[in-house]
Scaffold this motif. Structure first.
Motif, short mmCIF file in Angstrom:
data_model
loop_
_atom_site.label_atom_id
_atom_site.label_comp_id
_atom_site.label_asym_id
_atom_site.label_seq_id
_atom_site.Cartn_x
_atom_site.Cartn_y
_atom_site.Cartn_z
N SER A 57 0.87 -1.18 0.00
CA SER A 57 0.00 0.00 0.00
C SER A 57 0.91 1.23 0.00
CB SER A 57 -0.88 0.00 1.25
OG SER A 57 -1.41 1.30 1.49
N VAL A 58 0.69 2.13 -0.93
CA VAL A 58 1.54 3.33 -1.01
C VAL A 58 1.44 4.14 0.28
CG1 VAL A 58 1.95 5.49 -2.24
CG2 VAL A 58 1.42 3.40 -3.52
N TRP A 59 0.22 4.33 0.76
CA TRP A 59 0.04 5.10 1.99
C TRP A 59 0.64 4.35 3.18
CZ3 TRP A 59 -0.89 10.02 2.01
CH2 TRP A 59 -1.60 10.59 0.96
N GLY A 60 0.51 3.03 3.18
CA GLY A 60 1.11 2.24 4.24
C GLY A 60 2.62 2.35 4.23
N MET A 62 4.34 4.94 3.12
CA MET A 62 4.68 6.29 3.59
C MET A 62 4.63 6.36 5.12
SD MET A 62 2.71 8.65 0.76
CE MET A 62 3.00 10.15 1.70
N MET A 63 3.61 5.73 5.71
CA MET A 63 3.52 5.74 7.17
C MET A 63 4.66 4.94 7.80
SD MET A 63 1.02 7.64 8.20
CE MET A 63 1.53 8.74 6.87
N SER A 70 2.60 0.29 9.45
CA SER A 70 2.17 0.13 8.06
C SER A 70 0.98 -0.82 7.94
CB SER A 70 3.34 -0.39 7.22
OG SER A 70 3.02 -0.40 5.84
N ARG A 73 -2.24 -3.69 1.06
CA ARG A 73 -3.49 -3.57 0.31
C ARG A 73 -4.47 -4.63 0.82
NH1 ARG A 73 -2.36 -5.38 -4.80
NH2 ARG A 73 -4.57 -5.15 -5.22
N PRO A 172 -11.32 4.02 1.89
CA PRO A 172 -10.53 5.27 1.89
C PRO A 172 -10.76 6.12 3.14
CG PRO A 172 -11.60 4.94 -0.24
CD PRO A 172 -12.18 3.92 0.69
N LEU A 175 -8.86 4.43 6.12
CA LEU A 175 -7.42 4.68 6.07
C LEU A 175 -7.10 6.15 6.34
CD1 LEU A 175 -6.33 2.44 3.06
CD2 LEU A 175 -6.07 2.00 5.51
N ALA A 176 -7.95 7.05 5.85
CA ALA A 176 -7.73 8.47 6.12
C ALA A 176 -7.80 8.74 7.62
CB ALA A 176 -8.77 9.32 5.38
N ILE A 179 -4.54 7.49 9.18
CA ILE A 179 -3.42 8.39 8.87
C ILE A 179 -3.49 9.66 9.72
CG2 ILE A 179 -2.42 9.85 7.07
CD1 ILE A 179 -3.26 7.62 5.06
#
Length: 201
Positions: A57-60, A62-63, A70, A73, A172, A175-176, A179
């Motif tokens: 997961s791209v956001w994962g 980054m975190m 993390s 997907r 979404p 996950l938002a 984050i």
């Protein structure tokens, strides 16, 4: 604010390397467990592979680079084909997360091998191992939350098997929320809490 704490380039690079390993292992373990229980859907979706880029997961990621926590997907399951029914999904989620916790002491067995490498390479491997241990532990705890987008969100698939479309729409937002909670410090920084434990090993 955690985002403002200083991070060296070495830390960021080692965390990215660690989260790639984490994503590949976590995704492969979850898909493999589902397949062992008769659920072929993760296999059909191309998730039965250790390739980290399939699960990442791209956001994962980054975190993980910023906070050492993390997620991967979302893996979608089919409780109707699971030998344990909908409870089988819960088993896959819990055992899959437990496997990441069990990985931590197993990684200690790799440390002596890293010392056989040239000094610079050996230190780099040891640092990635340490980061992987922290990410694996912190992420396992984070992913216990039954929120769409996290591994624990699989429990919602077991509870509402006919609501996949709705769960996909909620992902979404889930996950938002995670984050924002991590960045704002509303969620305890699990990695910081676990770092002394890993460093003492």
């Amino acid at each position: 604010m955690n985002l403002l704490r200083e991070l060296s380039m070495g830390e960021i690079v080692s965390r990215i390397a660690a989260v790639l390993i984490y994503a590949g292992l976590q995704g492969f373990v979850l898909a493999g467990l589902a397949r062992l229980l008769g659920d072929r859907r993760p296999n059909y979706d191309g998730r039965l592979t250790p390739n980290p880029f399939i699960h990442l997961s791209v956001w994962g990621a980054m975190m993980a680079a910023l906070f050492s926590m993390s997620w991967i997907r979302t893996i979608w399951y089919d409780g109707k084909t699971n030998r344990l029914g909908r409870w089988g999904i819960v088993v896959v989620v819990l055992v899959g997360l437990a496997a990441m916790v069990a990985l931590v002491p197993l990684l200690d067995l790799v440390r002596p091998l890293a010392l056989m490498l040239p000094r610079t390479g050996g230190y780099a491997v040891l640092y990635v191992i340490g980061q992987l241990q922290v990410i694996a532990l912190a992420s396992a705890l984070l992913n216990l939350l039954p929120i769409p987008g996290l591994v624990g969100g699989g429990v919602l698939q077991a509870i509402w098997p006919e609501q996949e479309r709705r769960l996909r729409r909620m992902e979404p937002f889930g996950l938002a929320l995670i984050i924002v909670a991590i960045v704002a410090g509303w969620l305890p920084n699990l990695a910081t809490m676990l770092m002394p434990y890993v460093q003492l090993r």
